[in-house]
Design an enzyme around this catalytic site. Structure first.
Site: not given
Length: 613
Positions: A2, A27, A75, A99-100, A486, A490, A493, A509, A608
């Protein structure tokens, strides 16, 4: 997440608030609103579901002038995206934006209802407005009313409030949620992030937890948590408006890497009861009955989310003793699965719009299988179509290569494994800590991640030594193996360097044939029962001329002696170590890509959110 913007001054506050809200669009949000006091000190509020332009259209036809206003982009957390749930919220003469997350809002709401209060939204924020109004109507000053209301709140908040009875000012207060004051000439700003007012002011004061700021055309009064006056020196912001959206970071990806401690804290907040050692099942929308009836769990995901799913298999099977099968969503949807209506399908998707993951979810719903989605976007298709949903509160992730969305997924899956453990009564395994310790480890995780980020310069130095190579190998075992995958992803990418992730036990192996003079081999080494086996793999790498970069939570001289590059990270339990070890791999990929001159935030050929097959 938010966004907040407040203004008091000589100019038209409505124009400034709308401009500030547009600056906060990055945001992410699902609704927006503005509250302002007109020249007769009457308050008006305009809100809408959707984008800022819709809000502009709703008030554009009005001939408005105002010198005090607050605005918000929301949000959704409590209550669906709607005009009723949008901020600002008003009760009596008082309006606020917030916010929060207020963790005890239900208890407060029940108490207020017994006192005769009616509510018009499903949000946790509206109760704050009622509390402030209650104190104010009992004779307290406006600022004291805000302070007394805040004392009743458990959770996080950044609040900006205005009052028809005292129309010349804005009162702000914060705890665990950012709030910044901007200083102009005869005008003052409050915002959740600097870009909201950077076109008007570059002198800022960052509020600290418990601080209160009272803004008027005469200036700003700052009070600490004990209501003592503060004389805090303003800071000059040197960012351009474009850079400010990145909070001064060179790229969104780096900003998002640094946001991970906060993102994980937001994701887990309100989800656990540390005293009882339990996960709050309602955060998943589930009951104990939903979990105790499970035969088996199937997890589907794509890309980085699939790596989170692989970690979840270790977490759930070890902690809860429930069998887990993990599939890449695009494979699951085209094979004959043995999933039944007595199983649970977990779909993991950052956007909630991933085409293959949605298709898998829809297929199993046809046979009556219950579904749970782990997702970062409220109101997304996956979250709407699932029986149950857990929202990670990573906030908008603008860089294409996922960082904070991934680690918040891991935190959410850890929570789910603990929830399943507590209903399956799987505490008998003496090799695993009890739930109270496992939850306490999670609560301490953000601080450990801050420690890791403090060593970024070491990672950057390593990147300068390795950026020119053409191939990397990543090795790990157990629950760290998906993190090796991962880390390799990265690097591929964003730097376009070929990289492979492998289970270290499989090195003989095939992958060992790749090791020659100078090949960088990134090894994740944890202090556990597999330690000596992985150490033997490092020796095999060294004997063939490979360059061993070791990331370990065991600060042992024998590792430092063996490794060409050694990076020590703090240790948590075995199921949270994957999150900790993800950060140096993200930073390594980032700095290599920057040195190579790659477009870090928008790498070639990637989107994205993959919304088509």
């Amino acid at each position: 997440m938010c966004g907040i913007i407040g203004y008091v001054g000589r100019n038209n506050s409505i124009d400034i608030i709308l401009d500030g809200l547009k600056k906060l669009e990055y945001r992410g949000y699902d609704s927006a609103g503005i509250a302002y006091l007109d020249t007769n000190n009457r308050m008006d509020i305009t809100r809408c579901r959707g984008k800022i332009n819709e809000l502009v259209n709703k008030i554009d036809h009005k001939n408005l002038t105002s010198h005090v206003a607050i605005g918000h982009t929301r949000w959704a957390t409590h209550g669906k995206p709607s005009e009723e749930n949008a901020h600002p919220h008003k009760f009596g003469n008082i309006a606020i934006v917030h916010n929060g997350i207020i963790e005890n809002y239900l208890d407060l709401k029940i108490k207020l209802k017994k006192e005769g209060h009616d509510f018009s939204s499903d949000t946790d924020t509206e109760i704050i407005c009622h509390l402030i109004a209650g104190f104010f109507n009992n004779g307290n000053s406006f600022e004291n009313s805000v302070r007394e209301a805040a004392k009743l709140l458990k959770g996080s908040y950044a609040i900006a409030a205005i009052n028809e009875k005292e129309p010349e000012r804005i009162v702000c207060i914060r705890k665990d949620s950012p709030l910044i004051v901007g200083l102009g000439e005869d005008e003052y700003f409050a915002a959740s992030d600097v870009p909201a007012f950077l076109n008007y002011s570059r002198k800022v004061i960052f509020l600290e937890d418990g601080d209160m700021a009272i803004l008027s055309e005469d200036g700003v009064i700052l009070l600490d948590s004990h209501d003592n006056a503060i004389n805090r020196e303003p800071q000059d912001i040197t960012w351009s408006p474009a850079m400010a959206e990145k909070s001064g970071y060179r790229h969104f990806m780096l900003k998002e890497i640094y946001e991970q401690p906060r993102a994980i804290a937001d994701t887990i907040r309100g989800s656990v009861n540390i005293e009882k050692g339990i996960v709050n099942l309602y955060e998943f929308g589930m009951t104990e009955l939903n979990l105790t009836q499970l035969r088996k769990i199937f997890i589907v995901a794509c890309g980085t989310s699939w790596h989170a799913a692989l970690c979840a298999k270790y977490m759930i099977e070890d902690l809860a003793g429930v069998a887990v099968e993990v599939d890449i969503a695009s494979e699951f949807r085209y094979r004959k699965s043995l999933i039944t209506k007595d199983d649970l399908l977990i779909s993991i998707t950052q956007s909630g719009e991933t085409a293959d993951t949605l298709a898998a979810l829809r297929e199993v719903k046809k046979i009556g299988t219950k579904t749970l989605t782990i997702c970062n976007v409220v109101g997304s298709t996956a979250s709407r179509e699932s029986d149950f949903v857990f929202h990670t509160h990573a906030g908008p992730e603008i860089g294409v290569a996922s960082t904070k969305a991934f680690t918040t997924q891991l935190a959410a899956l850890y929570l789910f494994a603990l929830a399943l453990r507590q209903v399956s009564k799987n505490d008998q395994d003496s090799s695993i800590s009890n739930n109270i310790q496992l939850i306490d480890d999670l609560l301490h995780l953000p601080a450990l991640l801050e420690d890791v980020l403090s060593f970024e310069n070491q990672i950057e130095t390593l990147a300068k030594a390795l950026f020119s190579v053409n191939d990397f190998l990543y090795l790990a075992r157990g629950v760290l193996y998906p993190i090796a995958l991962e880390g390799a992803l990265k690097l591929k990418e964003i730097s376009y360097i070929h990289a492979e992730g492998y289970p270290a036990g499989e090195m003989k192996h095939g992958p060992i044939a790749l090791i020659d003079e100078g090949l960088p081999v990134v090894v994740l080494l944890s202090r556990d029962f597999l330690y000596h086996k992985v150490l033997a793999n490092i020796e095999e790498v060294k004997s063939r001329g490979g360059k061993a970069m070791v990331i370990s939570n065991y600060n042992n001289p024998e590792i430092e002696k063996l490794a060409d590059y050694f990076f020590y990270v703090p240790q948590s339990n075995q199921f949270l170590n994957p999150i900790i070890m993800s950060l140096p791999l993200q930073l390594l990929a980032y700095h290599i890509a920057v040195i190579r001159g790659c477009d870090v935030d928008q790498p070639r050929n990637l989107a994205k959110s993959v919304t088509v097959e």
